[in-house]
Design a protein around this motif. Structure first.
Motif, short mmCIF file in Angstrom:
data_model
loop_
_atom_site.label_atom_id
_atom_site.label_comp_id
_atom_site.label_asym_id
_atom_site.label_seq_id
_atom_site.Cartn_x
_atom_site.Cartn_y
_atom_site.Cartn_z
N GLN A 136 -10.52 -9.98 -1.83
CA GLN A 136 -9.81 -9.32 -2.26
C GLN A 136 -10.33 -10.36 -3.44
N PHE A 167 -21.30 -2.31 2.30
CA PHE A 167 -21.37 -3.37 0.64
C PHE A 167 -22.35 -4.66 1.94
N LYS A 221 -11.70 2.31 7.45
CA LYS A 221 -10.63 2.72 5.79
C LYS A 221 -10.73 1.87 5.54
N PHE A 222 -9.57 0.92 6.19
CA PHE A 222 -9.14 -0.06 4.93
C PHE A 222 -9.86 -1.11 4.54
N HIS A 271 -10.15 3.73 0.04
CA HIS A 271 -8.99 2.54 0.28
C HIS A 271 -8.84 1.30 0.60
N ALA A 272 -10.07 0.81 1.28
CA ALA A 272 -10.46 -0.02 1.23
C ALA A 272 -10.43 -0.73 -0.36
N SER A 273 -10.59 -0.35 -1.09
CA SER A 273 -10.56 -1.19 -2.64
C SER A 273 -8.82 -1.12 -3.44
N ASN A 274 -8.36 -0.22 -2.62
CA ASN A 274 -6.91 -0.37 -2.90
C ASN A 274 -5.98 -1.17 -2.00
N TYR A 275 -6.86 -1.11 -1.12
CA TYR A 275 -6.42 -2.75 0.15
C TYR A 275 -6.88 -4.03 -0.45
N ALA A 276 -7.91 -3.76 -1.17
CA ALA A 276 -8.31 -4.99 -1.70
C ALA A 276 -8.09 -5.78 -3.13
N GLY A 277 -6.61 -4.99 -3.79
CA GLY A 277 -6.26 -4.83 -4.87
C GLY A 277 -7.05 -4.13 -6.13
N MET A 278 -7.94 -3.61 -6.09
CA MET A 278 -8.23 -3.44 -7.28
C MET A 278 -7.78 -1.86 -7.52
N LEU A 323 1.03 -1.15 0.12
CA LEU A 323 0.22 -0.01 -0.20
C LEU A 323 0.69 1.22 -0.31
N ARG A 340 -2.66 -6.41 -5.33
CA ARG A 340 -2.65 -7.75 -5.26
C ARG A 340 -1.87 -9.01 -5.49
N SER A 350 -17.31 -0.75 -5.39
CA SER A 350 -16.39 -0.96 -3.88
C SER A 350 -15.70 0.64 -4.09
#
Lengths: 508, 348
Positions: A359, A350, A343-344, B225-232, A306, A327, B219
């Protein structure tokens, strides 16, 4: 003894869930009364009933022996009930005084008599030892001070009964001490306090009596003097709780994660990780101890992809994962339980089910050729919800609606379920109650025993001591010493975290 | 769950009713008969086959501009530039329509595609600026509307024609017009575009709700932030969201260029198809089905209103006021939600 507040047989329902049932709460004048329960047990709901934000389906409320109907917060205010919320409701750009009188300003010929207001605020503040500056702007004062402003706000409105919703969650240890002092001086002046908390230590320290709620049901009220933390914990959780996590000695094998000479900058462009070296082996938990702001967050973000690393290398097995995309890092076998779950960790809007595949949504069986397979997604989600004891009405509920502990359990379920080689757990139990903490610790140890490498970051020394097989002390962007938990104590660790490297700890 | 869904359906309906009610009050205040007024509106929209045809024709671009706004909103972006994207789509479709001689099977799809691509490109610019430089899309899209307006005029006057105020009519091989549909509706301008618009609503629903791409887009819209964290890839998804939104808007332009008018003229101001799209999306709660229904309502009001001055003597301006009132009530849906919940509480 006369009660200032009596809530009898309260029942509150929400669609599909009973939040409160058969709860009795009786508060005596001049006492500090704890309301104890796990995350999501229904403490806040009960207090919102008392404060007039919710109407109960059943039961009655008495204030000073008189039956009342509290239809909204204004009625509660008039009855002398004041509430200090966990998230403050203050206007940042207003002064302390302006915030306190907001809504009930003293007037002088059509204008606000701010002089008079300031004098009143000052008097109140001195009387209870709150020590706030009436003229300071909210944005310039510390969180602890802001909390005192909230307390003053309720006192200014003539509150006799103060509800404090997890007041210590946002405070530093020093501020907690001061708050406890304030609470004592408040009850000395004849006020009564209801303290919502799940921290047993606080209850033992300041409260007179304690009412326990478990899964929405009233369990009973105990005198704090006649009880102990272990009993309170088992009342709250409904079973025996062990405070120190049981585990067998670690059996470390080959090195999974190795970091060499790593440099990482923060958002301001300042080096926060400065030539860090660290190894984590299969089958061990390495805990990073350190005072917040010594580069821990940057280190973890760099491993997870990150944040960009300036130089140095991060290796998983023999594969260099430095500066790979998040990813790619995930695919190479890293799971990350992030520090900030809102936040993360989750997309709060959702459903829980969709968060479980955040993921892995693009892989089979959750999707095929770009088309989602929601049947398989929710089947998986249901399994994880059951296995990790995530308490939610169902998998279609939005993640936002879950309590913090259950959100965290959902994240841990998702991260662990991918069978990663390395699990990064950043403050995995922050803000959670003992039951949830115990569960999460157990899961992390289970994963260790399955031969996974666990990198733990925590600011709670107790957690570091309990869980780690090896402790790496981080100071100023480097690991300055490594110790085994059995060879050290909290005091020595504290010294090392402040930058000292005592000889007996065998510094680096 | 169920209760929430009922409320979500109730709110737009109540908004519309309140809008019509306040419209009636205003008509009364100005001395018109609201019953006669609304009756004229009704016959003006559905009175005979011609009116029905015109109403459906008006609904067509509204569906697409509504989808454009709704799609962006669902992905966390506020696309105020739909108006401009409609313009470039319109010009592109007409340009292809007049410049080529091709068999219909190639010419029509090419013209439609040109409109979508032009709109997509017009959406790409604010998208890439936001993704790379963090420029807020609202500012850029508003400004791009003016660029689109004057660029379109320039192209019509000096590129497609030689200083004329409108282009030639497009070749029949690029036209969406239909003898059969026109014949059925007393020669209204109803055209095949309605099918395209309905199909695109289906596309939006499927893309957002059923595909992995839609999962990523939503998402990123909720939590970058969460999307980036999840690899998007956050940037890629922002650009893509604007491109798709722009493509919907471009198609709305094609509906006018290839369907309703068959040409493009120099315009002194905005058509409002894009701006009305914002209201359509809002009223339709940003869902595909909701947008179709809301577009239908807006088309009805727009066409029916034309009948009100002649039959009931009510000025068209008043109908604009009624539409505006409906939007205000939709925009304040929070208030209506609050009142509904209040009533439910009291009822218990």
């Amino acid at each position: 003894m006369e009660y200032v507040i009596e809530m009898l047989n309260i029942r509150k329902e929400f669609p599909g869930i009973v939040a409160n049932d058969n709860i009795n709460l009786q508060v005596e004048k001049g006492e500090i009364h704890a309301l104890l329960g796990e995350n999501g047990a229904g403490k806040s709901t009960l207090m919102n009933v008392l404060f007039g934000l919710y109407q109960p389906e059943k039961g009655e409320i008495k204030v000073k022996g008189e039956k009342v109907k509290i239809t909204d917060p204004n009625v509660a205010n008039k009855l002398g009930i004041g509430m200090v919320h966990q998230h403050f409701m203050l206007v940042d750009t207003f002064t302390v005084t302006e915030n306190i009188v907001l809504g009930s300003e003293p007037k002088k010929g059509g204008t606000v008599d701010i002089k008079k207001a300031e004098k009143e605020v000052k008097e109140l503040s001195e009387r209870y030892g709150l020590n706030v500056d009436p003229g300071a702007k909210i944005r310039d004062i510390s969180v602890g001070m802001q909390q005192r402003v909230e307390i003053l706000k309720t006192l200014y409105r003539g509150a006799e009964i103060l509800i404090l919703d997890e007041p210590t969650a946002v405070l530093t240890p020093q501020e907690i001490k001061e708050l406890i002092g304030i609470m004592h001086s408040l009850v000395k002046e004849g006020k009564s306090i209801i303290l919502i908390t799940h921290k047993l230590k606080e209850i033992m320290e300041v409260c007179d009596r304690c009412t326990v709620i478990r899964k929405g049901e009233g369990i009973g009220t105990v005198k704090v003097a006649d009880t102990n933390p272990t009993e309170l914990a088992s009342l709250m959780v409904g079973r025996e709780v062990s405070f120190s996590t049981e585990k067998t000695p670690a059996n470390p094998k080959e090195t999974f994660l190795s970091i060499k000479d790593l440099f990482v900058k923060d958002v301001r462009g300042v080096n926060m990780v400065k030539g860090l070296n660290l190894e984590v082996k299969a089958g061990e938990i390495v805990g990073i101890a350190g005072i917040d702001g010594n580069g821990q967050s940057e280190l973890i973000e760099a491993i997870a992809g990150l944040r960009k690393s300036e130089s140095g290398s991060i290796k998983l097995h023999d594969q260099v994962i430095t500066n790979l995309s998040p990813r790619k890092v995930t695919q190479s076998g890293v799971s990350h339980i992030p520090q900030d779950r809102h936040k993360f960790g989750l997309v709060l809007d959702f459903p829980v089910g969709e968060n479980m595949v955040l993921q892995s949504y693009y892989q089979q069986p959750f999707s095929k050729k770009g088309v989602m397979n929601f049947k398989n997604i929710y089947k998986k989600a249901q399994e994880l919800i059951e296995e990790y004891d995530v308490r939610t009405p169902n998998a279609y509920t939005k993640a936002r609606a879950l309590s913090g502990g259950n959100q965290q359990k959902a994240i841990i379920g998702r991260e662990v379920d991918r069978s990663p080689d390395l699990i990064i757990a950043a403050q995995p139990t922050r803000g959670l109650d003992v039951g949830a903490i115990e569960f999460i610790h157990k899961k992390l140890i289970e994963e260790r025993d399955k031969g996974r490498a666990v990198l733990l970051l925590s600011f709670e020394l107790e957690e570091i001591m309990n869980l780690s097989d090896r402790i790496a002390v981080m100071f100023d962007g480097r690991i300055i010493s490594e110790v085994k938990p059995e060879d050290t104590n909290e005091q020595d660790l504290g010294l090392m975290m402040a930058g000292n490297t005592p000889q007996k700890a065998g510094g680096s | 769950m169920f209760a929430n869904r009922t409320i979500n359906i109730l709110i737009p309906i109540i908004s519309v009713l309140l809008g019509l009610l306040s419209g009636a009050v205003i008509m009364l205040v100005f001395g018109y008969n609201p019953l006669k007024g609304y009756a004229a509106l009704w016959t003006g929209a559905f009175g005979d086959a011609y009116f029905l045809g015109e109403t459906l024709r008006q609904v067509t671009p509204y569906i697409l501009s509504g989808l454009a706004v709704a799609f962006a909103l669902r992905t966390g972006l506020l696309n105020i530039g739909v108006e401009g994207q409609v313009f470039v789509g319109w010009v592109a479709s007409v340009w292809v329509g007049v410049a080529f001689e091709l068999p219909m099977i190639l010419h029509l799809p090419l013209a439609v595609l040109a409109a979508a691509l032009a709109g997509a490109f017009w959406g790409f610019i604010p998208g890439i600026l936001k993704a790379k430089l963090g420029v807020h899309e609202v500012i850029v899209t508003i400004m791009m509307n003016y660029i689109a307006l004057y660029l379109s005029n320039e192209i019509v006057r000096n590129v497609i024609t030689d200083g004329k105020d409108r282009t030639d009519s497009i070749a029949p091989t690029a036209s969406l017009a239909s003898e059969w549909l026109a014949g059925m509706t007393f020669y209204s301008r109803l055209h095949w575009g309605l099918l395209i618009a309905l199909f695109m609503a289906l596309v939006m629903w499927f893309l957002l709700n059923k595909t992995t791409r839609g999962f990523e887009l939503r998402s990123v819209g909720f939590n970058q932030h969460a999307s980036n964290y999840a690899g998007m890839s956050v940037g890629k998804n922002i650009v893509l969201a604007m491109v798709i939104s722009g493509a919907f808007a471009g198609l709305a332009g094609a509906m006018e260029g290839l369907g309703t008018f068959g040409y493009m003229s120099v315009k002194s101001g905005f058509t409002n198809i894009g701006f009305d799209g914002i209201a359509v999306a809002l009223l339709g709660a940003n869902t595909a089905l909701g947008v179709v229904l809301a577009a239908f309502l807006f088309g009805t009001l727009k066409i029916g209103a034309l009948n009100m001055p002649t039959v009931a003597g009510v000025p068209t301006e008043l109908v604009e006021i009624v539409i505006a009132l409906i939007i205000i009530f939709v925009a304040s849906s929070y208030m209506i939600r609050w009142i509904i919940l209040r009533f439910k509480k009291e009822g218990k």
